[in-house]
Scaffold this active site. Structure first.
Site, PDB file in Angstrom:
ATOM      1  N   ASP A 136       0.261   3.855   1.176  1.00  0.00           N
ATOM      2  CA  ASP A 136       0.066   4.586   2.438  1.00  0.00           C
ATOM      3  C   ASP A 136       1.044   4.140   3.546  1.00  0.00           C
ATOM      4  OD1 ASP A 136      -1.995   5.609   0.995  1.00  0.00           O
ATOM      5  OD2 ASP A 136      -3.592   5.056   2.390  1.00  0.00           O
ATOM      6  N   HIS A 172      -3.880   9.609  -8.398  1.00  0.00           N
ATOM      7  CA  HIS A 172      -3.342   8.317  -8.833  1.00  0.00           C
ATOM      8  C   HIS A 172      -1.999   8.413  -9.544  1.00  0.00           C
ATOM      9  CE1 HIS A 172      -7.479   7.581  -7.830  1.00  0.00           C
ATOM     10  NE2 HIS A 172      -7.146   6.317  -7.656  1.00  0.00           N
ATOM     11  N   GLN A 179       0.463   9.130  -8.061  1.00  0.00           N
ATOM     12  CA  GLN A 179       1.350   8.545  -7.047  1.00  0.00           C
ATOM     13  C   GLN A 179       1.412   7.031  -7.134  1.00  0.00           C
ATOM     14  OE1 GLN A 179       0.480  10.924  -3.086  1.00  0.00           O
ATOM     15  NE2 GLN A 179      -1.220  10.985  -4.498  1.00  0.00           N
ATOM     16  N   ARG A 180       0.391   6.448  -7.727  1.00  0.00           N
ATOM     17  CA  ARG A 180       0.393   4.982  -7.816  1.00  0.00           C
ATOM     18  C   ARG A 180       0.965   4.508  -9.145  1.00  0.00           C
ATOM     19  NH1 ARG A 180      -5.048   3.860  -5.022  1.00  0.00           N
ATOM     20  NH2 ARG A 180      -5.611   2.761  -6.907  1.00  0.00           N
ATOM     21  N   ARG A 202      -2.801  28.164  -5.271  1.00  0.00           N
ATOM     22  CA  ARG A 202      -3.392  27.127  -6.130  1.00  0.00           C
ATOM     23  C   ARG A 202      -3.279  25.782  -5.433  1.00  0.00           C
ATOM     24  NH1 ARG A 202      -3.444  29.040 -11.636  1.00  0.00           N
ATOM     25  NH2 ARG A 202      -3.937  31.242 -11.370  1.00  0.00           N
ATOM     26  N   THR A 209       0.870  -1.172   0.000  1.00  0.00           N
ATOM     27  CA  THR A 209       0.000   0.000   0.000  1.00  0.00           C
ATOM     28  C   THR A 209       0.899   1.212   0.000  1.00  0.00           C
ATOM     29  OG1 THR A 209      -1.474   1.455   1.235  1.00  0.00           O
ATOM     30  CG2 THR A 209      -0.389  -0.208   2.543  1.00  0.00           C
ATOM     31  N   MET A 252      -2.063  11.220  -1.353  1.00  0.00           N
ATOM     32  CA  MET A 252      -2.897  10.172  -0.766  1.00  0.00           C
ATOM     33  C   MET A 252      -2.461   9.975   0.687  1.00  0.00           C
ATOM     34  SD  MET A 252      -3.738   7.356  -3.670  1.00  0.00           S
ATOM     35  CE  MET A 252      -4.862   7.751  -5.015  1.00  0.00           C
ATOM     36  N   ARG A 290       3.433  32.300  -6.189  1.00  0.00           N
ATOM     37  CA  ARG A 290       2.194  31.667  -5.724  1.00  0.00           C
ATOM     38  C   ARG A 290       2.474  30.679  -4.599  1.00  0.00           C
ATOM     39  NH1 ARG A 290       0.357  30.524 -11.822  1.00  0.00           N
ATOM     40  NH2 ARG A 290      -1.012  32.301 -12.077  1.00  0.00           N
TER      41      ARG A 290
HETATM   42  O1  F6P Z   1      -5.092   2.101  -0.816  1.00  0.00           O
HETATM   43  C1  F6P Z   1      -4.441   3.243  -0.569  1.00  0.00           C
HETATM   44  C2  F6P Z   1      -4.939   4.426  -1.331  1.00  0.00           C
HETATM   45  O2  F6P Z   1      -3.826   4.841  -2.054  1.00  0.00           O
HETATM   46  C3  F6P Z   1      -5.490   5.515  -0.389  1.00  0.00           C
HETATM   47  O3  F6P Z   1      -4.517   6.404   0.030  1.00  0.00           O
HETATM   48  C4  F6P Z   1      -6.553   6.153  -1.225  1.00  0.00           C
HETATM   49  O4  F6P Z   1      -7.553   6.691  -0.399  1.00  0.00           O
HETATM   50  C5  F6P Z   1      -7.076   5.035  -2.042  1.00  0.00           C
HETATM   51  O5  F6P Z   1      -5.989   4.152  -2.237  1.00  0.00           O
HETATM   52  C6  F6P Z   1      -7.687   5.473  -3.370  1.00  0.00           C
HETATM   53  O6  F6P Z   1      -7.957   4.362  -4.144  1.00  0.00           O
HETATM   54  P1  F6P Z   1      -8.896   4.242  -5.430  1.00  0.00           P
HETATM   55  O7  F6P Z   1      -9.282   5.627  -5.821  1.00  0.00           O
HETATM   56  O8  F6P Z   1      -8.059   3.587  -6.465  1.00  0.00           O
HETATM   57  O9  F6P Z   1     -10.034   3.388  -5.033  1.00  0.00           O
END
Ligand code: F6P
Length: 371
Positions: A147, A292, A294-295, A286, A145, A189, A182
Site C-alpha cells: 500500500d 492477492h 498483487q502480492r 465487468r 507494504t 488493494m 466492454r
Molecule cells: O497490508 C496491505 C494489504 O495489502 C491491504 O491493502 C489489504 O487490505 C490487506 O493487505 C489484505 O490482506 P490479507 O487479505 O492478506 O489479510
C-alpha cells in the site's frame, strides 16, 4: 571476538521484496571481512511466521524448526529471486487484548539469547516492534507494504512489484475489453491510501481512477464513461482502490470478521462501480478484483534492490546499536527514522497536487498550480 545474536522476522501481509531483505541482512551480518572490522561475530536466526514464532515456541526447546531457523549465506543465496517470504508470516499480534502473549514473547527472546531483532513489516508489525522496544528489546525495523502508506519513508517493500502486476493485468484486460467493447473495472488493494490505484492507473493509462482519499460521485463516473463512449472509445479501464467509497457511503467490507489487529477485510467496491455503470449507461461492464495477485510473484528489479539496501542498512543499525529505529528511503537516500514516526497517520495521496478531482485521474499538470 565479541559474539552477538540477531533474530529476524517478517510479519503482516506478504509481498515481494521480503526475501531479498532477509538475504542481504544475513549476508551483511555474517560477512567475514566485516566481522573482523567490527570485531564482532554475528549469528542470525530466522523467526518463522511473524510474531507467531516467538509467541508459540517452547522455551524448553527454543530451536524447534517449526519456529526458528538458523540462517547462513548458503541457505539464503537464491532468496532474492523469490516472492513472498521464506520465513513465513502471520497477522498474529502478541499484544492482542483478547489474548496477550507479550510476556511470552519477551521470555522467548531471552531463551533464544537474542541480542537484537530485525522486524520487517507494515504498521501493525512495526507497532508491536515499537512496543517491544519500549520494553527494552533492541529492535530495528524495515518497512514493507504494497500500500506504500507508511509515513516517514518514500518507499515500502512490495509496492513496485504490485504496481507491475497491475500494469500487466490491465494490459491483458485491454485486448479482451476492446474486442468485446466492454468497460472493465479493476479493483486494487489499498486500504487507506490510493497509491496502488493511482500509480497503477497512471502507469497503465486507466481512464478513471478512484482512490480512498477522495469520495467519488457515481453519477460523475457514469458521465465520464458516457463522454468517453460518445467520443468513440470502444472500451474503458476504471481502476478503483479497495478502500474507495462513494460520497455519503461507507467502505465496502468483504466479511465481518476482524484480524487480531482489528481490521476488516475490504472488497466489493469494484463490483458496485461496475454494476452502477452498466445500469446507468447500458454499456456492458465487468469487474475484476486483483486481490492477492498483487502480492504474489517474483520481486521486480526495484524490490530486489530496495530489499538489498534495506537489509544491509538494518544490520548497520544493529552494528551501530541504533535501536528503536526503522530504515527508510527519503528524498532519494537510504536513512533511518524512529520507528514511532512510521506509526503516525498513513501517508496518503495529496488531493491538491496529485489527483484530478474533475476527471478522477492523475494530475495533468506537474510544474504549475492549475490542473
Ligand atoms: O497490508 C496491505 C494489504 O495489502 C491491504 O491493502 C489489504 O487490505 C490487506 O493487505 C489484505 O490482506 P490479507 O487479505 O492478506 O489479510
Amino acid at each position: 571476538m565479541k559474539r552477538c545474536k540477531i533474530g529476524i522476522l517478517t510479519g503482516g501481509g506478504d509481498c515481494a521484496g521480503l526475501n531479498p531483505a532477509v538475504k542481504w541482512a544475513v549476508k551483511t551480518a555474517l560477512d567475514a571481512r566485516l566481522a573482523a572490522e567490527r570485531e564482532t561475530r554475528y549469528e542470525i536466526l530466522g523467526i518463522r511466521n511473524g510474531w507467531e514464532g516467538l509467541m508459540y515456541m517452547d522455551p524448553a526447546f527454543p530451536m524447534d524448526p517449526h519456529h526458528v531457523v538458523p540462517l547462513n549465506e548458503e541457505l539464503v543465496r537464491t532468496w532474492d529471486r523469490y516472492g513472498g517470504t521464506n520465513l513465513g508470516t502471520s497477522r498474529a499480534n502478541p499484544y492482542n487484548p483478547k489474548h496477550d502473549l507479550s510476556r511470552t514473547v519477551l521470555q522467548n527472546i531471552e531463551s533464544l539469547g537474542l541480542d537484537s531483532l530485525i522486524v520487517i513489516g507494515g504498521e501493525d508489525t512495526l507497532g508491536v516492534a515499537s512496543r517491544l522496544s519500549r520494553e527494552g528489546v533492541s529492535v530495528v525495523g524495515i518497512p514493507k507494504t504494497i500500500d506504500k502508506d507508511l509515513p516517514g519513508t518514500d518507499y515500502t517493500l512490495g509496492f513496485e512489484t504490485a504496481l507491475n502486476v497491475i500494469v500487466e493485468c490491465v494490459d491483458r484486460l485491454r485486448t479482451t475489453a476492446g474486442s468485446h467493447r466492454r468497460i472493465f473495472v479493476v479493483e486494487t488493494m489499498g486500504r487507506y491510501a490510493g497509491w496502488l490505484a493511482l500509480e497503477g492507473g497512471e502507469s497503465s493509462g486507466a481512464y478513471i481512477i478512484l482512490i480512498p482519499e477522495y469520495d467519488f460521485s457515481i453519477e460523475r463516473v457514469n458521465d465520464l464513461i458516457l463522454e468517453g463512449n460518445r467520443s468513440g472509445a470502444r472500451y474503458e479501464i476504471v481502476i478503483v482502490a479497495e478502500g474507495a467509497k462513494p460520497a455519503g457511503g461507507a467502505e465496502f467490507i468483504r466479511d465481518n470478521r476482524v484480524d487480531s489487529f482489528g481490521h476488516h477485510a475490504l472488497g466489493g467496491v469494484g463490483e458496485f462501480v461496475a454494476r452502477s455503470i452498466q445500469d446507468a449507461t447500458g454499456l456492458e461492464t465487468r469487474s475484476m478484483t486483483l486481490s492477492h495477485l498483487q502480492r504474489g510473484g517474483v520481486p521486480c528489479a526495484y524490490d530486489r534492490r530496495m530489499g538489498r539496501y534495506f537489509g544491509i542498512a538494518a544490520v548497520d543499525l544493529v552494528v551501530q546499536e541504533e535501536f528503536g529505529k526503522m530504515v527508510a528511503y527519503r528524498s532519494g537516500r537510504i536513512t533511518a527514522i524512529p520507528i514511532e514516526e512510521a506509526l503516525g497517520s498513513p501517508h496518503l495521496v495529496d488531493i491538491e497536487t496529485q489527483y484530478d478531482t474533475a476527471r478522477y485521474n492523475g494530475r495533468r499538470t506537474i510544474l504549475s498550480h492549475c490542473r
